[in-house]
Design a protein around this motif. Sequence first.
Motif, PDB file in Angstrom:
ATOM      1  N   THR A  38      66.514  40.112  63.693  1.00  0.00           N
ATOM      2  CA  THR A  38      66.326  38.747  63.187  1.00  0.00           C
ATOM      3  C   THR A  38      66.712  37.708  64.228  1.00  0.00           C
ATOM      4  O   THR A  38      66.023  36.691  64.407  1.00  0.00           O
ATOM      5  N   THR A  39      67.821  37.948  64.925  1.00  0.00           N
ATOM      6  CA  THR A  39      68.323  36.973  65.906  1.00  0.00           C
ATOM      7  C   THR A  39      67.785  37.207  67.302  1.00  0.00           C
ATOM      8  O   THR A  39      68.095  36.445  68.226  1.00  0.00           O
ATOM      9  N   ALA A  40      66.990  38.264  67.471  1.00  0.00           N
ATOM     10  CA  ALA A  40      66.450  38.629  68.789  1.00  0.00           C
ATOM     11  C   ALA A  40      67.577  38.793  69.802  1.00  0.00           C
ATOM     12  O   ALA A  40      67.499  38.334  70.946  1.00  0.00           O
ATOM     13  N   ASP A  41      68.633  39.476  69.380  1.00  0.00           N
ATOM     14  CA  ASP A  41      69.787  39.746  70.236  1.00  0.00           C
ATOM     15  C   ASP A  41      69.419  40.861  71.218  1.00  0.00           C
ATOM     16  O   ASP A  41      69.469  42.053  70.884  1.00  0.00           O
ATOM     17  N   SER A  42      69.067  40.471  72.422  1.00  0.00           N
ATOM     18  CA  SER A  42      68.546  41.425  73.393  1.00  0.00           C
ATOM     19  C   SER A  42      69.539  42.522  73.745  1.00  0.00           C
ATOM     20  O   SER A  42      69.182  43.705  73.833  1.00  0.00           O
ATOM     21  N   GLU A  43      70.788  42.180  73.949  1.00  0.00           N
ATOM     22  CA  GLU A  43      71.787  43.169  74.349  1.00  0.00           C
ATOM     23  C   GLU A  43      71.989  44.228  73.269  1.00  0.00           C
ATOM     24  O   GLU A  43      71.971  45.434  73.548  1.00  0.00           O
ATOM     25  N   THR A  44      72.165  43.787  72.042  1.00  0.00           N
ATOM     26  CA  THR A  44      72.367  44.729  70.940  1.00  0.00           C
ATOM     27  C   THR A  44      71.122  45.580  70.715  1.00  0.00           C
ATOM     28  O   THR A  44      71.216  46.793  70.490  1.00  0.00           O
ATOM     29  N   ASN A  74      59.907  41.382  66.363  1.00  0.00           N
ATOM     30  CA  ASN A  74      58.879  40.491  66.912  1.00  0.00           C
ATOM     31  C   ASN A  74      58.864  40.628  68.431  1.00  0.00           C
ATOM     32  O   ASN A  74      59.764  40.176  69.121  1.00  0.00           O
ATOM     33  N   TRP A  75      57.829  41.255  68.939  1.00  0.00           N
ATOM     34  CA  TRP A  75      57.746  41.538  70.376  1.00  0.00           C
ATOM     35  C   TRP A  75      57.718  40.264  71.225  1.00  0.00           C
ATOM     36  O   TRP A  75      58.086  40.291  72.389  1.00  0.00           O
ATOM     37  N   PHE A  76      57.259  39.186  70.637  1.00  0.00           N
ATOM     38  CA  PHE A  76      57.093  37.950  71.413  1.00  0.00           C
ATOM     39  C   PHE A  76      58.387  37.132  71.508  1.00  0.00           C
ATOM     40  O   PHE A  76      58.402  36.090  72.156  1.00  0.00           O
ATOM     41  N   GLN A  77      59.446  37.606  70.866  1.00  0.00           N
ATOM     42  CA  GLN A  77      60.722  36.893  70.907  1.00  0.00           C
ATOM     43  C   GLN A  77      61.749  37.555  71.811  1.00  0.00           C
ATOM     44  O   GLN A  77      62.867  37.078  71.933  1.00  0.00           O
ATOM     45  N   VAL A  78      61.405  38.665  72.404  1.00  0.00           N
ATOM     46  CA  VAL A  78      62.367  39.403  73.234  1.00  0.00           C
ATOM     47  C   VAL A  78      61.842  39.534  74.655  1.00  0.00           C
ATOM     48  O   VAL A  78      60.654  39.366  74.927  1.00  0.00           O
ATOM     49  N   GLY A  79      62.761  39.874  75.552  1.00  0.00           N
ATOM     50  CA  GLY A  79      62.406  39.979  76.960  1.00  0.00           C
ATOM     51  C   GLY A  79      61.883  41.345  77.351  1.00  0.00           C
ATOM     52  O   GLY A  79      61.755  42.259  76.533  1.00  0.00           O
ATOM     53  N   VAL A  82      64.094  44.622  76.587  1.00  0.00           N
ATOM     54  CA  VAL A  82      64.004  45.112  75.215  1.00  0.00           C
ATOM     55  C   VAL A  82      62.676  45.831  74.996  1.00  0.00           C
ATOM     56  O   VAL A  82      62.624  46.904  74.368  1.00  0.00           O
ATOM     57  N   LEU A  83      61.589  45.271  75.519  1.00  0.00           N
ATOM     58  CA  LEU A  83      60.271  45.895  75.339  1.00  0.00           C
ATOM     59  C   LEU A  83      60.197  47.243  76.049  1.00  0.00           C
ATOM     60  O   LEU A  83      59.565  48.182  75.552  1.00  0.00           O
ATOM     61  N   ASP A  84      60.856  47.356  77.203  1.00  0.00           N
ATOM     62  CA  ASP A  84      60.889  48.646  77.895  1.00  0.00           C
ATOM     63  C   ASP A  84      61.610  49.699  77.052  1.00  0.00           C
ATOM     64  O   ASP A  84      61.160  50.844  76.926  1.00  0.00           O
ATOM     65  N   SER A  85      62.746  49.290  76.464  1.00  0.00           N
ATOM     66  CA  SER A  85      63.502  50.218  75.600  1.00  0.00           C
ATOM     67  C   SER A  85      62.696  50.565  74.352  1.00  0.00           C
ATOM     68  O   SER A  85      62.700  51.726  73.894  1.00  0.00           O
ATOM     69  N   LEU A  86      62.006  49.581  73.789  1.00  0.00           N
ATOM     70  CA  LEU A  86      61.187  49.815  72.601  1.00  0.00           C
ATOM     71  C   LEU A  86      60.039  50.764  72.919  1.00  0.00           C
ATOM     72  O   LEU A  86      59.694  51.635  72.116  1.00  0.00           O
ATOM     73  N   HIS A  87      59.438  50.583  74.094  1.00  0.00           N
ATOM     74  CA  HIS A  87      58.362  51.460  74.563  1.00  0.00           C
ATOM     75  C   HIS A  87      58.829  52.918  74.561  1.00  0.00           C
ATOM     76  O   HIS A  87      58.175  53.799  73.986  1.00  0.00           O
ATOM     77  N   ARG A  88      59.956  53.174  75.185  1.00  0.00           N
ATOM     78  CA  ARG A  88      60.484  54.541  75.264  1.00  0.00           C
ATOM     79  C   ARG A  88      60.782  55.103  73.872  1.00  0.00           C
ATOM     80  O   ARG A  88      60.506  56.271  73.580  1.00  0.00           O
ATOM     81  N   PHE A 112      48.286  43.151  69.182  1.00  0.00           N
ATOM     82  CA  PHE A 112      47.084  42.698  69.894  1.00  0.00           C
ATOM     83  C   PHE A 112      46.630  41.320  69.440  1.00  0.00           C
ATOM     84  O   PHE A 112      45.930  40.622  70.180  1.00  0.00           O
ATOM     85  N   LYS A 113      46.975  40.934  68.247  1.00  0.00           N
ATOM     86  CA  LYS A 113      46.497  39.653  67.709  1.00  0.00           C
ATOM     87  C   LYS A 113      47.239  38.462  68.298  1.00  0.00           C
ATOM     88  O   LYS A 113      46.826  37.316  68.111  1.00  0.00           O
ATOM     89  N   GLY A 114      48.332  38.746  68.999  1.00  0.00           N
ATOM     90  CA  GLY A 114      49.073  37.662  69.625  1.00  0.00           C
ATOM     91  C   GLY A 114      50.169  37.119  68.730  1.00  0.00           C
ATOM     92  O   GLY A 114      50.319  37.533  67.575  1.00  0.00           O
ATOM     93  N   PRO A 115      50.946  36.159  69.237  1.00  0.00           N
ATOM     94  CA  PRO A 115      52.048  35.582  68.467  1.00  0.00           C
ATOM     95  C   PRO A 115      51.535  34.654  67.384  1.00  0.00           C
ATOM     96  O   PRO A 115      50.382  34.212  67.430  1.00  0.00           O
ATOM     97  N   PRO A 116      52.376  34.352  66.406  1.00  0.00           N
ATOM     98  CA  PRO A 116      51.977  33.365  65.393  1.00  0.00           C
ATOM     99  C   PRO A 116      51.669  32.033  66.065  1.00  0.00           C
ATOM    100  O   PRO A 116      52.173  31.742  67.157  1.00  0.00           O
ATOM    101  N   PRO A 117      50.841  31.190  65.434  1.00  0.00           N
ATOM    102  CA  PRO A 117      50.539  29.882  66.013  1.00  0.00           C
ATOM    103  C   PRO A 117      51.821  29.093  66.254  1.00  0.00           C
ATOM    104  O   PRO A 117      52.771  29.175  65.474  1.00  0.00           O
ATOM    105  N   ALA A 118      51.846  28.355  67.343  1.00  0.00           N
ATOM    106  CA  ALA A 118      53.018  27.528  67.641  1.00  0.00           C
ATOM    107  C   ALA A 118      53.170  26.461  66.574  1.00  0.00           C
ATOM    108  O   ALA A 118      52.177  25.907  66.084  1.00  0.00           O
ATOM    109  N   PRO A 119      54.390  26.149  66.130  1.00  0.00           N
ATOM    110  CA  PRO A 119      54.589  25.122  65.099  1.00  0.00           C
ATOM    111  C   PRO A 119      54.097  23.770  65.571  1.00  0.00           C
ATOM    112  O   PRO A 119      54.297  23.381  66.714  1.00  0.00           O
ATOM    113  N   GLN A 120      53.399  23.088  64.664  1.00  0.00           N
ATOM    114  CA  GLN A 120      52.846  21.778  64.997  1.00  0.00           C
ATOM    115  C   GLN A 120      53.551  20.690  64.195  1.00  0.00           C
ATOM    116  O   GLN A 120      53.583  20.718  62.974  1.00  0.00           O
TER     117      GLN A 120
END
Length: 624
Positions: A38-44, A74-79, A82-88, A112-120
């Motif tokens: 939820t918090t996109a805590d990369s280290e944890t 949410n893949w678009f909120q992490v660096g 994290v994505l490398d670890s998630l991949h493995r 593949f659909k991309g991130p949610p629309p940016a808030p307007q």
Amino acid sequence: MAELAAELGEFIKQAVEHKRKDARAYNEIVAKVGNAVTTADSETLTQFLDACTLCVSTLDRRAESLTKTILSLNWFQVGADVLDSLHRFIVSLVSAHTLYASKCMHRVVDIFKGPPPAPQSPEVEDDDDEAVDNGTVIDRETLILHTREKAVAVLHEIVTLVPSQQDNLCKELRVMCPHKRNSKEFQVNYFQSIFLLAMKDTDTLLETALSVALAHVVTLDVEVTEELMEQVDDDDEEEEIELDDDTNGGGEQMDDSDPVDENSTISKLDALMEATFLFMEHALLSNTCSIMNLFEITWENFERTVIQTYQLRHVQYLLFYICGRSSEATELYLSRVTALALSEDTILSTRQLAAAYIASFLARANFASLGCVTDTLALLVEWAHEYIHDHSDGDQGLQGHLAFHAVCQAIFYILCFRVEDILGEPDGMMLVKALKLGTIVNSTLDPLQHCLKTITQEFTKIMKHHELLYYQSSRRRSVFATEIITEDGVSVGPKLEIFFPFDPYELKASKRFVESLYRVWQRRTDHEVSSDSDSSENEDEGGGSGSDDDFLPSSVASSEGIAANPAMLSTSPMQVPLRKRAKDSGNGVTHGRLDSLSLDDNRLFDLVGSPRTPVEGTRIRKAR
């Protein structure tokens, strides 16, 4: 770091194994992971993902809630870390437990659909549409690109390590296809992603990617056609429509300076056509796919969907593009579409459309050799002669002979565009004479009577100029309508489909892929143009008493008042889809839908304003 991951992994293993006796430790782990997600805590997240990878063999059905929590990240909120670890983790999980394969692939394909629309909101600046990766600010486009590449890499590794999952992946690619109402960015992201995946994997995935893309583009192409038709329907006061190579199907000039709604159907279609062209280009340049393999995949979809769908304007150009890069593909296309047009086993509507696909392709494809043109013409003409021989004593109207008239119209249309090229060859005159066109046009079936009048007009003019043909219509030409409408508004009887699928391509961004392959209509420059045009103009002004030209029947030239205008062949008449019912004329004739338009100096001629022979099948009612 490795020691911490190993220690945490052992803790997770013990918690899962003792879950039935005491679930407190397991629930605590799920809660911590959920909070980090939820918090996109990369280290944890990195710590837990690495630990779960080490004990992945333990994460069976008992750990389903834990894996579900991880996959919700949410893949678009992490660096990238994290994505490398998630991949493995995902690859290890699917390899160890196939029960998670479908859920994992579903989640990755969803990326593949991309991130949610940016808030307007008024307070949000454009600069806010950015993400931070390890302290580096990256823009939205770069974020999408990096995340897409990671998702593709995950799926590629899954099907490499577990080939049995390829069919499941293909199923997910079809199921997850965006709806046509989704945003342009949403749809483009998805198809660019599956194309990238197809470039890395097997022929099966490439075929799936193209099939999904083509089916989706067809739905958009159909909607574009319907929208353009509605635009004309809604404008009952329209009196002037130009037909030229720089106009679109709705009769409106397409100007590059005009603002375009980014989420309009036309804009979506243009973007997806461009993405598909690029994919084909890259697949060929990288030797990912051979040209003939690409042709076969595209043809399969063309035969199953495209040629069965009337009035598509753009998707067929994908096959046109492939043929433009291979003479073998061109010859195979022509042989197959000709077989569809001439086979009695093909349904009638498809035969008519196939004939149009032959004619429009040979007229417009500047890469089609003269040998392809003459060989195809010979097949069509031979069939037409046999048909006339077999049906000389039958009903001579349009009823029952639609396939014949469609083939004849294809022959005449091809010759309007290519006869000068044929005659330019040393044996060209002999080739044309060998076609024995006079036998066809002067047969009792009288095919010129049922062709689009602009084709009849140009064809007879060219034949007259080269002294190749004598034509005398057996009857006055009726006003041609592609559909007969009764007084009750009910469509009855057959119609000759008037549709040229390779009319000028007008999608702005993707147009560049076909421009160099395309033949535009060349106006004749010989003296016949001016003399024919002057004659028609005099007749329109009442200065002539009718044409004494046997090659251009008076019923076409004088009573219908048609100016000899070669530019009319630049666009299919059905690209000006006037669906308006013609009003009753003073002579009480109720005409059908006038999809075949007469034009004089780019103005609609009043087809119902002067007396003519009514279309066969229309009712005569008393004038009120």
